[in-house]
Scaffold this active site. Structure first.
Site, mmCIF file in Angstrom:
data_model
loop_
_atom_site.group_PDB
_atom_site.id
_atom_site.type_symbol
_atom_site.label_atom_id
_atom_site.label_comp_id
_atom_site.label_asym_id
_atom_site.label_seq_id
_atom_site.Cartn_x
_atom_site.Cartn_y
_atom_site.Cartn_z
ATOM 1 N N GLU A 16 32.577 39.597 21.374
ATOM 2 C CA GLU A 16 33.598 40.311 20.605
ATOM 3 C C GLU A 16 34.371 39.345 19.720
ATOM 4 O OE1 GLU A 16 36.207 42.167 23.394
ATOM 5 O OE2 GLU A 16 34.570 43.158 24.426
ATOM 6 N N CYS B 145 40.114 35.844 16.037
ATOM 7 C CA CYS B 145 40.014 35.393 17.418
ATOM 8 C C CYS B 145 38.545 35.454 17.818
ATOM 9 C CB CYS B 145 40.863 36.303 18.317
ATOM 10 S SG CYS B 145 40.701 35.926 20.067
ATOM 11 N N CYS C 36 41.437 39.364 34.263
ATOM 12 C CA CYS C 36 40.771 39.325 32.964
ATOM 13 C C CYS C 36 39.511 40.169 32.929
ATOM 14 C CB CYS C 36 40.440 37.877 32.606
ATOM 15 S SG CYS C 36 39.637 37.709 31.004
ATOM 16 N N CYS D 8 32.160 34.874 31.024
ATOM 17 C CA CYS D 8 33.034 33.765 31.427
ATOM 18 C C CYS D 8 32.788 33.468 32.899
ATOM 19 C CB CYS D 8 34.498 34.159 31.206
ATOM 20 S SG CYS D 8 35.644 32.769 31.427
ATOM 21 N N CYS E 14 39.159 34.717 36.394
ATOM 22 C CA CYS E 14 40.580 35.086 36.525
ATOM 23 C C CYS E 14 40.688 36.552 36.966
ATOM 24 C CB CYS E 14 41.309 34.863 35.207
ATOM 25 S SG CYS E 14 41.311 33.140 34.680
ATOM 26 N N CYS F 218 40.728 40.576 25.050
ATOM 27 C CA CYS F 218 39.807 39.880 25.957
ATOM 28 C C CYS F 218 38.727 40.663 26.694
ATOM 29 C CB CYS F 218 40.612 39.208 27.055
ATOM 30 S SG CYS F 218 41.734 38.034 26.420
HETATM 31 N N1 SAH Z 1 39.579 31.088 28.646
HETATM 32 C C1 SAH Z 1 40.678 30.821 27.760
HETATM 33 C C2 SAH Z 1 40.781 31.750 26.570
HETATM 34 C C3 SAH Z 1 40.539 33.214 26.747
HETATM 35 S S1 SAH Z 1 41.736 34.376 27.216
HETATM 36 C C4 SAH Z 1 41.967 30.815 28.539
HETATM 37 O O1 SAH Z 1 41.956 31.128 29.713
HETATM 38 O O2 SAH Z 1 42.999 30.445 27.975
HETATM 39 C C5 SAH Z 1 43.161 34.337 26.186
HETATM 40 C C6 SAH Z 1 44.440 34.573 26.964
HETATM 41 O O3 SAH Z 1 44.575 35.927 27.427
HETATM 42 C C7 SAH Z 1 44.558 33.706 28.216
HETATM 43 O O4 SAH Z 1 45.855 33.240 28.324
HETATM 44 C C8 SAH Z 1 44.251 34.698 29.325
HETATM 45 O O5 SAH Z 1 44.721 34.247 30.561
HETATM 46 C C9 SAH Z 1 44.936 35.942 28.800
HETATM 47 N N2 SAH Z 1 44.490 37.202 29.423
HETATM 48 C C10 SAH Z 1 43.237 37.585 29.759
HETATM 49 N N3 SAH Z 1 43.238 38.829 30.269
HETATM 50 C C11 SAH Z 1 44.504 39.261 30.252
HETATM 51 C C12 SAH Z 1 45.146 40.469 30.662
HETATM 52 N N4 SAH Z 1 44.462 41.480 31.188
HETATM 53 N N5 SAH Z 1 46.482 40.563 30.468
HETATM 54 C C13 SAH Z 1 47.173 39.545 29.936
HETATM 55 N N6 SAH Z 1 46.633 38.386 29.534
HETATM 56 C C14 SAH Z 1 45.307 38.229 29.699
#
Ligand code: SAH
Length: 361
Positions: free
Chosen positions: A91, A104, A118, A111, A115, A332
């Site tokens: 995406e 972006c 995510c 991934c 997390c 994301c």
């Molecule tokens: N892997 C990298 C970049 C991708 S995510 C990283 O972890 O920084 C970009 C940002 O969005 C990161 O800060 C991630 O933790 C956050 N993020 C992902 N899913 C989310 C969600 N459901 N709600 C809020 N923030 C989220």
């Protein structure tokens, strides 16, 4: 599979042009097209048919195919779903800010970081992207939407530091004045906190912005949210951040997503103040993105406000991220998650009424 057109930099083009016995100036001409988002050899209008045929014999130019385009009715955010040559889906999101158009991009198809909050994690891991596949997302988006891309953030699907070498190559390609020519200061990399790569990145001496996804001021809370927190405890992460700011003189942006009842109490905010005191940084509070099947909910406005106030009272620079494109699940990995199960099926919905190329239907 042939090499992908967007993966070649200026040196590689010079070499190829020489090997073909073509005049040297062709290299620069061909390389410039990688910044313009072409996806068909006929678009290289300054190249004679014979050169285009040589290119077509050696390279693929259509490595990313847009299979879905979603336009937010709220704020003009555009999300494109691209299919890679091997079928993986990624995406790319275009955000229209007053200070310029920002793309972006994804750094991986899927991934490995896992997390808990995510959406990118749920759909499994395909592979890391090449530098050209990262570049092409921005170049193709700019061309398709008719905008001049002024910034690129590596904040889409994937962990950029889990694809380190290709990431660095991408940053140089994006910065190349004959390519997209995006200033290093207009490029941002976001990491969940891979400490060894953060230290390596520090030594690259690039003027690129670094964001660190912190999301908690203590190990216990952070481990609940992010498996990487077990591998690198907060002390170690903060030591790497300090090394970065001291060696580069550059500010780090800490991303802190607020999940209701998990990491959003005044106590968390105060501990965060203690952690960041004296560090050259900025905190970006992100209201949690809720999605179907997600485990977390967003904090109330009042909770976000209080959290922000506490940081401000400690003189820590803080902003609350504006939410863009929530109506098109712009955040994301949310679309890929839904589409991955049906990825060999061309029937991705098109919401802008244009529909896919009839030849592909
Ligand atoms: N892997 C990298 C970049 C991708 S995510 C990283 O972890 O920084 C970009 C940002 O969005 C990161 O800060 C991630 O933790 C956050 N993020 C992902 N899913 C989310 C969600 N459901 N709600 C809020 N923030 C989220």
């Amino acid at each position: 599979m042939k090499p992908y057109f967007y993966d070649l930099g200026p040196d590689a083009w010079a070499q190829w042009v020489r090997a073909q016995g073509l005049p040297a100036y062709r290299a620069g001409q061909i390389h410039r097209w990688t910044g313009r988002g072409v996806s068909d050899w006929t678009q290289l209008s300054d190249q004679p048919a014979a050169v285009r045929a040589l290119l077509a014999a050696d390279f693929d130019i259509d490595g990313l195919t847009a299979v879905g385009r979603f336009v937010s009715e709220q704020d003009q955010t555009v999300k494109t779903v691209f299919r890679l040559r091997d079928g993986n889906l990624i995406e790319t999101v275009l955000m229209r800010y007053r200070h310029g158009d920002t793309v972006c991009i994804s750094s991986q198809a899927g991934c490995r970081m896992g997390c808990a909050f995510c959406a990118s994690t749920g759909a499994g891991f395909g592979r890391s992207l090449t530098a050209g596949e990262m570049l092409a997302q921005a170049a193709l988006t700019g061309a398709a939407e008719g905008v001049r891309v002024s910034r690129i953030v590596v904040m889409g699907i994937g962990e950029p530091f889990d694809n380190y070498d290709n990431l660095i190559r991408f940053l140089h390609l994006a910065n190349d004045p004959d390519g997209m020519g995006i200033g290093m200061r207009h490029l941002t990399v976001s990491t969940c906190g891979c400490v060894p790569e953060m230290l390596k990145f520090t030594n690259e001496e690039l003027q690129v912005n670094l964001s660190v996804s912190l999301h908690a001021p203590d190990d216990e809370t952070r481990i609940r949210l992010m498996p990487i927190a077990r591998k690198y405890l907060i002390d170690e992460l903060m030591a790497a951040c300090r090394t970065y700011t001291e060696k580069t003189g550059r500010r780090i942006t800490f991303e802190y997503s607020l999940f209701s009842g998990i990491n959003d109490s005044p106590g968390h905010a105060k501990r965060l103040c203690g952690l960041l005191k004296g560090l050259l940084c900025h905190v970006n509070l992100i209201p949690a993105n809720e999605f179907d099947g997600g485990l977390f909910t967003k904090s109330s406005r009042a909770t976000v406000r209080l959290f922000q106030d506490i940081l401000e009272s400690c003189r820590i620079p803080v902003t609350v991220r504006r939410e863009l494109g929530t109506d098109i699940m712009a955040a994301c990995g949310q679309l890929r998650r839904g589409l991955e199960s049906e990825r060999d099926n061309a029937d991705v919905r098109w919401r802008d009424g244009q529909g896919p190329d009839p030849d592909q239907q």
